[in-house]
Design an enzyme around this catalytic site. Structure first.
Site, PDB file in Angstrom:
ATOM      1  N   SER A  66       0.828  -1.208   0.000  1.00 58.56           N
ATOM      2  CA  SER A  66       0.000   0.000   0.000  1.00 58.56           C
ATOM      3  C   SER A  66       0.860   1.255   0.000  1.00 58.56           C
ATOM      4  O   SER A  66       2.018   1.250   0.422  1.00 58.56           O
ATOM      5  CB  SER A  66      -0.906   0.026   1.230  1.00 58.56           C
ATOM      6  OG  SER A  66      -1.779  -1.080   1.238  1.00 58.56           O
TER       7      SER A  66
HETATM    8  N1  SAH Z   1      -1.044  -4.707   4.119  1.00 55.91           N
HETATM    9  C1  SAH Z   1      -0.412  -5.022   2.860  1.00 55.91           C
HETATM   10  C2  SAH Z   1      -1.326  -4.723   1.700  1.00 55.91           C
HETATM   11  C3  SAH Z   1      -1.239  -5.793   0.653  1.00 55.91           C
HETATM   12  S1  SAH Z   1      -2.457  -5.706  -0.625  1.00 55.91           S
HETATM   13  C4  SAH Z   1       0.912  -4.317   2.720  1.00 55.91           C
HETATM   14  O1  SAH Z   1       1.165  -3.361   3.471  1.00 55.91           O
HETATM   15  O2  SAH Z   1       1.727  -4.727   1.904  1.00 55.91           O
HETATM   16  C5  SAH Z   1      -3.793  -6.638   0.036  1.00 55.91           C
HETATM   17  C6  SAH Z   1      -3.509  -8.054   0.459  1.00 55.91           C
HETATM   18  O3  SAH Z   1      -4.758  -8.639   0.832  1.00 55.91           O
HETATM   19  C7  SAH Z   1      -2.937  -8.950  -0.630  1.00 55.91           C
HETATM   20  O4  SAH Z   1      -1.765  -9.541  -0.181  1.00 55.91           O
HETATM   21  C8  SAH Z   1      -4.032 -10.004  -0.869  1.00 55.91           C
HETATM   22  O5  SAH Z   1      -3.537 -11.273  -1.198  1.00 55.91           O
HETATM   23  C9  SAH Z   1      -4.738 -10.007   0.471  1.00 55.91           C
HETATM   24  N2  SAH Z   1      -6.109 -10.500   0.449  1.00 55.91           N
HETATM   25  C10 SAH Z   1      -7.058 -10.344  -0.528  1.00 55.91           C
HETATM   26  N3  SAH Z   1      -8.202 -10.955  -0.179  1.00 55.91           N
HETATM   27  C11 SAH Z   1      -7.989 -11.526   1.055  1.00 55.91           C
HETATM   28  C12 SAH Z   1      -8.790 -12.301   1.949  1.00 55.91           C
HETATM   29  N4  SAH Z   1     -10.059 -12.642   1.665  1.00 55.91           N
HETATM   30  N5  SAH Z   1      -8.226 -12.711   3.114  1.00 55.91           N
HETATM   31  C13 SAH Z   1      -6.950 -12.389   3.429  1.00 55.91           C
HETATM   32  N6  SAH Z   1      -6.150 -11.659   2.626  1.00 55.91           N
HETATM   33  C14 SAH Z   1      -6.657 -11.234   1.446  1.00 55.91           C
END
Ligand code: SAH
Length: 215
Positions: A66
């Site tokens: 993010s």
């Molecule tokens: N907090 C992270 C953001 C990553 S983007 C950072 O700082 O890097 C969002 C993440 O949510 C992705 O890794 C994706 O695989 C995950 N995601 C999507 N749907 C999900 C779900 N139902 N349960 C858990 N994780 C999920």
């Protein structure tokens, strides 16, 4: 993975903190965390030069780390106190997880991509971060076995607000979740009574989608 934190990185990081501050984030603990965590460690070496731009970037498995401002903004909305029990949905690169650890939270985090889950688990421990529990699974369900939480942060765009997340909040607990398709509206729910939630909206953001089924 570039694991050197040079004075050049540190200088860029201080500039990033100023940018995030100018955009309106005021919480000192949150700004200190952004200033401390080497974000370039969380990214592919090909993006290393961009790590201190205020932008989201690709990580593994078609996901993104993010934007720093978004991480800071969501973290501020959570109002984390040291010792708080905090659940994160979407571990991804682990950057937001590291911010929550720096804020003194007991962090639980769920990731649905196995590749990312494994990689980030190993990586966070290498960096010395000790979240309470990293879980491979579906964030829509929350983590009932560790509930209730002081706060819950969703770091992927949710088409709707999953009921289990609301029900896993303590009274007074806060859920910060981007809701909608593209873009999402940053939304805060505060559980003021067992069955009463206050809702506040905070403008538009863009996230990868919160997906419903495991692949
Ligand atoms: N907090 C992270 C953001 C990553 S983007 C950072 O700082 O890097 C969002 C993440 O949510 C992705 O890794 C994706 O695989 C995950 N995601 C999507 N749907 C999900 C779900 N139902 N349960 C858990 N994780 C999920």
């Amino acid at each position: 993975m570039p694991m050197k934190d040079t004075t050049r990185h540190q200088g860029k990081r201080r500039q990033l903190v100023e940018i995030v501050k100018k955009k309106g984030v005021a919480n000192k603990a949150v700004l200190d965390a952004i200033g401390k965590i080497p974000r370039h460690f969380f990214m592919d070496s090909s993006f290393e030069d961009h790590a201190y731009q205020d932008k989201a970037f690709p990580i593994a498995a078609d996901q993104t780390i993010s934007q720093p401002y978004t991480v800071a903004f969501q973290s501020e909305l959570l109002q984390v106190k040291r010792g708080d029990q905090v659940l994160e949905i979407g571990t991804g690169s682990g950057y937001q997880t590291a911010v929550l650890c720096e804020l003194g939270a007991k962090v639980y985090s769920i990731e649905r991509q196995q590749e990312l889950f494994k990689k980030t688990k190993l990586f966070l421990s290498k960096l010395g971060y000790r979240p309470k529990f990293l879980s491979f699974g579906d964030g829509y369900k929350g983590l009932p076995e560790y509930a209730p939480f002081d706060s819950i942060i969703v770091t992927a765009g949710a088409p709707y607000v999953p009921k289990p997340l609301l029900s896993q909040l303590k009274i007074g607990g806060r859920l910060v979740i981007p809701v909608g398709d593209d873009p999402q509206v940053m939304t805060l729910f505060v559980r003021v009574e067992a069955t009463k939630f206050e809702k506040k909206e905070f403008g538009e953001f863009r996230f990868v989608p919160l997906l419903e089924d495991k692949n």
